[in-house]
Design a protein around this motif. Structure first.
Motif, PDB file in Angstrom:
ATOM      1  N   GLY A  50       0.688  -1.165  -0.005  1.00  0.00           N
ATOM      2  CA  GLY A  50      -0.039   0.025  -0.029  1.00  0.00           C
ATOM      3  C   GLY A  50       0.658   1.408  -0.212  1.00  0.00           C
ATOM      4  N   LEU A  51       1.962   1.454   0.331  1.00  0.00           N
ATOM      5  CA  LEU A  51       3.185   2.525   0.438  1.00  0.00           C
ATOM      6  C   LEU A  51       3.263   2.824  -0.917  1.00  0.00           C
ATOM      7  N   HIS A  72       6.265  -0.769  -5.498  1.00  0.00           N
ATOM      8  CA  HIS A  72       5.071  -0.165  -5.447  1.00  0.00           C
ATOM      9  C   HIS A  72       5.005   1.366  -5.456  1.00  0.00           C
ATOM     10  N   ILE A  73       6.228   1.902  -5.323  1.00  0.00           N
ATOM     11  CA  ILE A  73       6.189   3.410  -5.040  1.00  0.00           C
ATOM     12  C   ILE A  73       5.603   4.194  -6.420  1.00  0.00           C
ATOM     13  N   THR A  74       5.010   5.308  -6.133  1.00  0.00           N
ATOM     14  CA  THR A  74       4.447   6.230  -7.133  1.00  0.00           C
ATOM     15  C   THR A  74       5.188   7.537  -7.090  1.00  0.00           C
ATOM     16  N   GLU A  75       5.623   7.781  -5.970  1.00  0.00           N
ATOM     17  CA  GLU A  75       6.284   9.352  -5.796  1.00  0.00           C
ATOM     18  C   GLU A  75       7.373   8.943  -4.805  1.00  0.00           C
ATOM     19  N   LEU A  76       8.546   9.617  -5.277  1.00  0.00           N
ATOM     20  CA  LEU A  76       9.683   9.575  -4.663  1.00  0.00           C
ATOM     21  C   LEU A  76      10.587  10.911  -4.501  1.00  0.00           C
ATOM     22  N   ASN A  77      10.692  11.218  -3.487  1.00  0.00           N
ATOM     23  CA  ASN A  77      11.528  12.358  -3.202  1.00  0.00           C
ATOM     24  C   ASN A  77      12.936  12.140  -2.678  1.00  0.00           C
ATOM     25  N   LEU A  78      13.980  12.746  -3.356  1.00  0.00           N
ATOM     26  CA  LEU A  78      15.335  12.493  -3.088  1.00  0.00           C
ATOM     27  C   LEU A  78      15.952  13.931  -3.134  1.00  0.00           C
ATOM     28  N   SER A  79      15.191  14.864  -2.850  1.00  0.00           N
ATOM     29  CA  SER A  79      15.666  16.454  -2.822  1.00  0.00           C
ATOM     30  C   SER A  79      16.853  16.636  -1.584  1.00  0.00           C
ATOM     31  N   MET A  83      11.218   0.473 -14.108  1.00  0.00           N
ATOM     32  CA  MET A  83      10.030   0.574 -13.033  1.00  0.00           C
ATOM     33  C   MET A  83       8.674   1.455 -13.714  1.00  0.00           C
ATOM     34  N   LYS A  84       7.604   0.866 -13.667  1.00  0.00           N
ATOM     35  CA  LYS A  84       6.561   1.240 -14.432  1.00  0.00           C
ATOM     36  C   LYS A  84       5.589   2.038 -13.461  1.00  0.00           C
ATOM     37  N   SER A  85       5.580   1.972 -12.110  1.00  0.00           N
ATOM     38  CA  SER A  85       4.709   2.626 -11.361  1.00  0.00           C
ATOM     39  C   SER A  85       4.887   4.042 -10.970  1.00  0.00           C
ATOM     40  N   LEU A  86       6.299   4.186 -11.037  1.00  0.00           N
ATOM     41  CA  LEU A  86       6.816   5.709 -10.581  1.00  0.00           C
ATOM     42  C   LEU A  86       6.126   6.963 -11.303  1.00  0.00           C
ATOM     43  N   ARG A  87       5.398   7.835 -10.549  1.00  0.00           N
ATOM     44  CA  ARG A  87       4.836   8.868 -11.380  1.00  0.00           C
ATOM     45  C   ARG A  87       5.494  10.225 -11.174  1.00  0.00           C
ATOM     46  N   LYS A  88       6.030  10.342  -9.946  1.00  0.00           N
ATOM     47  CA  LYS A  88       6.632  11.696  -9.638  1.00  0.00           C
ATOM     48  C   LYS A  88       7.926  11.456  -8.827  1.00  0.00           C
ATOM     49  N   GLY A  93       4.815   4.930 -16.997  1.00  0.00           N
ATOM     50  CA  GLY A  93       5.699   6.423 -17.328  1.00  0.00           C
ATOM     51  C   GLY A  93       5.758   7.517 -16.252  1.00  0.00           C
ATOM     52  N   LEU A  94       6.773   8.015 -15.994  1.00  0.00           N
ATOM     53  CA  LEU A  94       6.930   9.105 -15.006  1.00  0.00           C
ATOM     54  C   LEU A  94       6.106  10.272 -15.735  1.00  0.00           C
TER      55      LEU A  94
END
Length: 451
Positions: A160-161, A185-192, A211-216, A248-249
């Protein structure tokens, strides 16, 4: 508790048998405000022991509205973290509670999470089934091989994450590698602000390639340079270039990578080529990235071909200069999907009359943010043009949609647009511009509105 509670008062000599006053006050204030935004937020630089976390979780467990836990500057002991971890695993504090875990978002900001304390938290994440968003902001650990290995074990077990935020941490190549292995399963990743350089960016984008799930993806405030830009170009050329619209992103921020475009004409050319073929990316942020006239010209020419991008931010790039502005003005009438453009309106480099003429020929842009502002007369005319474009988008929706409810909502939006700027100025601009919307003339748009 009194409303004028002093958060800066020293409570270090508090009776060991009592709950810390900050905890008491936060519980009381949350109850009084009925937990606005569904959050319990504890802010305070003190050591939280077992009785404090027990009081918090008993309160949370008895307040169904709370779905978000936030800890700012708080220091955990291993015992208090173990209690929180048990709660996240579904072992409720109140024995009579049989409800499943419902905390959706867990935020730690400026919280010291190291060694055994972090390990215990990561274990609980692996067993949790309710978390959707997990935020670690400046929590005094590095995304290195040790942390990455632990997370690569824990995160894939929590389907669910969806959101993972590691802003303001150090990193290593090994740590980044393990993180990419954990993003099933991650759709949003922040490495700022994670000390990413070109080599770490290469590891990251190689890991994200399939990786197909990442959106942001947020990579702002790092130190990615020209060779890293090449890794980004290769990723965008492959990502979102298939026949599945769900892949796709969608959003990529590279803001404040201040040397990203230093001596990077070749890599910028590759990036422009990737934008020509990418069919998924909708938002791209190059704020404060060292763009100059030649490189930004490549980007604008690519957007003449691109069929997906809706938002571009190139502000705070003083090197764009006359060459870049001229390219932007030439490209604006040819944009097909771009709806939101943010840039520096520097004078005298930017000819505002030419900008206005270009906007009059554009039908896609609905929001333009010129940093430093435009001449008031020009700004007023730009406002009318953008509202004309919004009206055309709504008219298209109202005439094309088979859903009567959607057509009705579109009609309401049209009425509001006409009230805000006046139908006479809108329709006169429609006619004078001789707009065409998917093969329909401005007259057919007006007839559609009339009907």
């Amino acid at each position: 508790m009194a409303a004028d509670f002093n958060y800066h008062e020293d409570y270090s000599e508090n009776d060991d048998n009592e709950v810390h006053p900050l905890v008491e006050h936060t519980i009381a204030e949350g109850t009084r405000r009925r937990h606005s935004r569904h959050s319990f937020c504890l802010t305070g630089d003190f050591v939280m022991d077992s009785k404090d976390i027990l009081a918090i979780l008993q309160h949370v467990d008895s307040s169904p509205i709370i779905t978000r836990l936030v800890f700012v500057q708080t220091r955990f002991t291993l015992e208090s973290m173990d209690i929180l971890a048990s709660f996240l695993e579904g072992q409720h504090i109140q024995e009579q509670s049989a409800a499943p875990p419902r905390i959706k978002k867990l935020i730690f900001s400026s919280v010291l999470l190291m060694d055994d304390i972090a390990s215990r938290l990561f274990e609980s994440i692996a067993r949790n089934r309710s978390l959707h968003e997990l935020v670690f902001h400046d929590c005094c650990f590095d995304v290195d091989a040790v942390t990455g290995r632990k997370l690569s074990t824990a995160l894939p077990q929590n389907p669910g994450l969806k959101l993972l935020n590691f802003a303001s941490h150090g990193s290593t190549e090994a740590g980044i590698f393990y993180i990419t292995c954990a993003l099933k399963h991650i759709t949003e990743l922040n490495l700022s602000d994670c000390e990413l350089d070109c080599s770490k960016a290469r590891v990251l984008f190689e890991g994200l390639a399939n990786m197909k799930s990442l959106r942001k993806l947020d990579l702002s405030k790092n130190d990615i340079r020209a060779s890293g830009l090449g890794s980004i170009a290769r990723f965008l050329a492959r990502n979102g270039n298939d026949n599945d619209d769900n892949n796709g992103l969608r959003s990529l921020s590279l803001a404040s990578n201040t040397r990203l475009f230093d001596n990077a004409f070749e890599q910028a050319s590759k990036l422009a080529q990737s934008l020509c073929v990418n069919r998924r990316l909708k938002r791209l942020v190059f704020e404060r990235c060292g763009l100059v006239g030649q490189t930004v010209s490549l980007l604008f020419r690519a957007l003449e071909v691109n069929q997906s991008l809706e938002e571009l931010n190139v502000q705070i790039n003083s090197g764009i200069a006359v060459t870049g502005y001229e390219s932007m003005i030439r490209s604006i009438p040819l944009f097909k999907t771009l709806r939101h453009l943010t840039f520096d309106a520097l004078q005298p480099q930017l000819d505002q009359q030419l900008l206005l003429a270009a906007l009059q020929q554009n039908t896609s842009l609905t929001k333009v943010v010129p940093r430093y502002g435009l001449d008031p007369h020009i700004q007023a005319e730009v406002k009318v043009i953008l509202q004309r474009n919004r009206l055309c988008h709504i008219l298209q929706l109202s005439t094309d949609s088979p859903d009567p409810i959607l057509r009705g909502l579109a009609a309401v939006c049209v009425s509001k647009e006409l009230e805000s700027v006046g139908s006479t100025s809108i329709f006169s601009l429609l006619r004078s511009s001789r707009l065409r919307l998917h093969g329909r003339s401005d007259d057919s748009c007006i007839k559609a509105r009339s009907s």
